[in-house]
Design a protein around this motif. Structure first.
Motif, short mmCIF file in Angstrom:
data_model
loop_
_atom_site.label_atom_id
_atom_site.label_comp_id
_atom_site.label_asym_id
_atom_site.label_seq_id
_atom_site.Cartn_x
_atom_site.Cartn_y
_atom_site.Cartn_z
N GLU A 100 19.83 5.43 13.76
CA GLU A 100 18.55 4.75 13.62
C GLU A 100 18.15 4.14 14.95
O GLU A 100 18.98 3.63 15.69
CB GLU A 100 18.65 3.66 12.55
N HIS A 101 16.88 4.19 15.23
CA HIS A 101 16.31 3.67 16.47
C HIS A 101 15.48 2.45 16.09
O HIS A 101 14.52 2.56 15.34
CB HIS A 101 15.42 4.76 17.06
N THR A 102 15.86 1.26 16.57
CA THR A 102 15.13 0.02 16.28
C THR A 102 14.60 -0.56 17.58
O THR A 102 15.36 -0.74 18.53
CB THR A 102 16.04 -1.02 15.59
N SER A 103 13.29 -0.83 17.60
CA SER A 103 12.67 -1.40 18.80
C SER A 103 11.99 -2.72 18.46
O SER A 103 11.27 -2.81 17.46
CB SER A 103 11.62 -0.44 19.38
N TYR A 104 12.22 -3.71 19.30
CA TYR A 104 11.54 -5.00 19.22
C TYR A 104 10.61 -5.04 20.44
O TYR A 104 11.08 -5.03 21.58
CB TYR A 104 12.54 -6.15 19.28
#
Length: 151
Positions: A14-18
């Motif tokens: 999974e790719h999570t960006s803030y």
């Protein structure tokens, strides 16, 4: 948009960006291949070589002994686009998952079975590049981010 701050994590497929941009804070989560489905196809390397040609230009990658290499192609509008590919570091992919491109198309890409970091992309009206990479433990405050869940 002027400047963007982005904290991106790749973990457990999974790719999570803030992202902080223009005073707004967004959190976006997506599995590999959500937007760029064809990048995981076996034919991707052939498509890449058809659309981007290695120029022979190279430059030092950040403050390391490694180099990044220039590829010239065209964007979706047929305008000149330059992509720089550099060393991938300690990046691993599950079998059959060959790509993890982040937002603004910086991230990792597999061409001809070799993993590269897309270190810079530029076109007629934009330039996005990696300005630093760190390995280790990293903490930042994730409160106040609005999650975008349409991916």
């Amino acid at each position: 948009m002027k400047e963007i701050q982005m904290n991106t994590f790749i973990k457990k497929n999974e790719h999570t960006s803030y992202t902080i941009a223009e005073g707004n804070k967004w959190k976006i989560k997506m599995p590999y291949g959500t937007i760029f489905n064809d990048l995981n196809e076996a034919s991707f390397s052939s498509k890449f070589h058809t659309n981007f040609k290695k120029t022979g230009n190279k430059k030092q990658f950040l403050n390391t002994k490694d180099f990044q290499y220039e590829y010239l192609g065209k964007d979706a509008d047929g305008k000149k686009m330059v992509i720089w590919l550099g060393p991938s570091g300690n990046v691993c992919y599950p079998k059959g998952k060959a790509i993890t491109i982040g937002f603004y198309n910086l991230g990792y890409i597999v061409v001809d079975g070799i993993t590269y970091l897309i270190t810079e992309i530029s076109g007629s009206n934009f330039n996005v590049k990696v300005t630093g990479i760190e390995e280790g433990t990293y903490f930042f405050n994730t409160s106040g981010y609005t999650e975008i869940s349409r991916f």
